[in-house]
Scaffold this motif. Structure first.
Motif, PDB file in Angstrom:
ATOM      1  N   TRP A 118       5.481  10.159   0.070  1.00 40.16           N
ATOM      2  CA  TRP A 118       4.838   8.847   0.004  1.00 40.16           C
ATOM      3  C   TRP A 118       5.722   7.780   0.637  1.00 40.16           C
TER       4      TRP A 118
ATOM      5  N   ILE B  54      -6.223   9.517   5.092  1.00 36.44           N
ATOM      6  CA  ILE B  54      -4.867   9.379   4.611  1.00 36.44           C
ATOM      7  C   ILE B  54      -5.038   9.112   3.124  1.00 36.44           C
ATOM      8  N   SER B  55      -4.055   9.395   2.331  1.00 33.72           N
ATOM      9  CA  SER B  55      -4.135   9.114   0.900  1.00 33.72           C
ATOM     10  C   SER B  55      -3.525   7.761   0.631  1.00 33.72           C
ATOM     11  N   ILE B  56      -4.280   6.892  -0.022  1.00 36.56           N
ATOM     12  CA  ILE B  56      -3.824   5.542  -0.334  1.00 36.56           C
ATOM     13  C   ILE B  56      -3.910   5.347  -1.836  1.00 36.56           C
TER      14      ILE B  56
ATOM     15  N   PHE C 175       0.139   3.143   9.513  1.00 43.71           N
ATOM     16  CA  PHE C 175       0.509   4.174   8.563  1.00 43.71           C
ATOM     17  C   PHE C 175       1.055   5.370   9.332  1.00 43.71           C
TER      18      PHE C 175
ATOM     19  N   VAL D 240       0.854  -1.188   0.000  1.00 43.78           N
ATOM     20  CA  VAL D 240       0.000   0.000   0.000  1.00 43.78           C
ATOM     21  C   VAL D 240       0.888   1.236   0.000  1.00 43.78           C
ATOM     22  N   ARG D 241       0.731   2.082  -0.976  1.00 46.35           N
ATOM     23  CA  ARG D 241       1.453   3.354  -1.049  1.00 46.35           C
ATOM     24  C   ARG D 241       0.549   4.412  -0.418  1.00 46.35           C
ATOM     25  N   TYR D 242       1.089   5.188   0.524  1.00 44.24           N
ATOM     26  CA  TYR D 242       0.248   6.133   1.261  1.00 44.24           C
ATOM     27  C   TYR D 242       0.999   7.412   1.609  1.00 44.24           C
TER      28      TYR D 242
END
Length: 84
Positions: free
Chosen positions: A54, A81-83, A41, A13-15
């Protein structure tokens, strides 16, 4: 996630997530409604820089052949959060 063969697969998972306190945002990972572990995270910075930095979180999942519905569920806190 569609897989041809049942087995273990790595979820990557990129966050990005901004937090002045640096607090982690733990989330449960469910596959077809069954919990398979948690991901944390940690904050990627404060202010705008946190949303532009990121990182990756990974977890090994057991998947069945065919379609698997993977869901991340908040354990604490609110807010995004941005995923990717």
């Amino acid at each position: 996630m569609q897989v041809e063969t049942a087995g273990t697969y790595e979820l990557d998972v990129r966050y990005a997530g901004s937090s002045a306190s640096g607090a982690s945002r733990p989330m449960a990972v469910l596959v077809d409604g069954v919990a398979q572990g948690n991901l944390t995270f940690p904050s990627t910075g404060s202010g705008v820089a946190g949303w532009e930095t990121w990182q990756h979180a990974t977890l090994t999942l057991n998947l069945e052949s065919g379609a698997n519905l993977i869901r991340l569920q908040n354990l604490v806190g609110v807010g995004p959060i941005s995923i990717v």
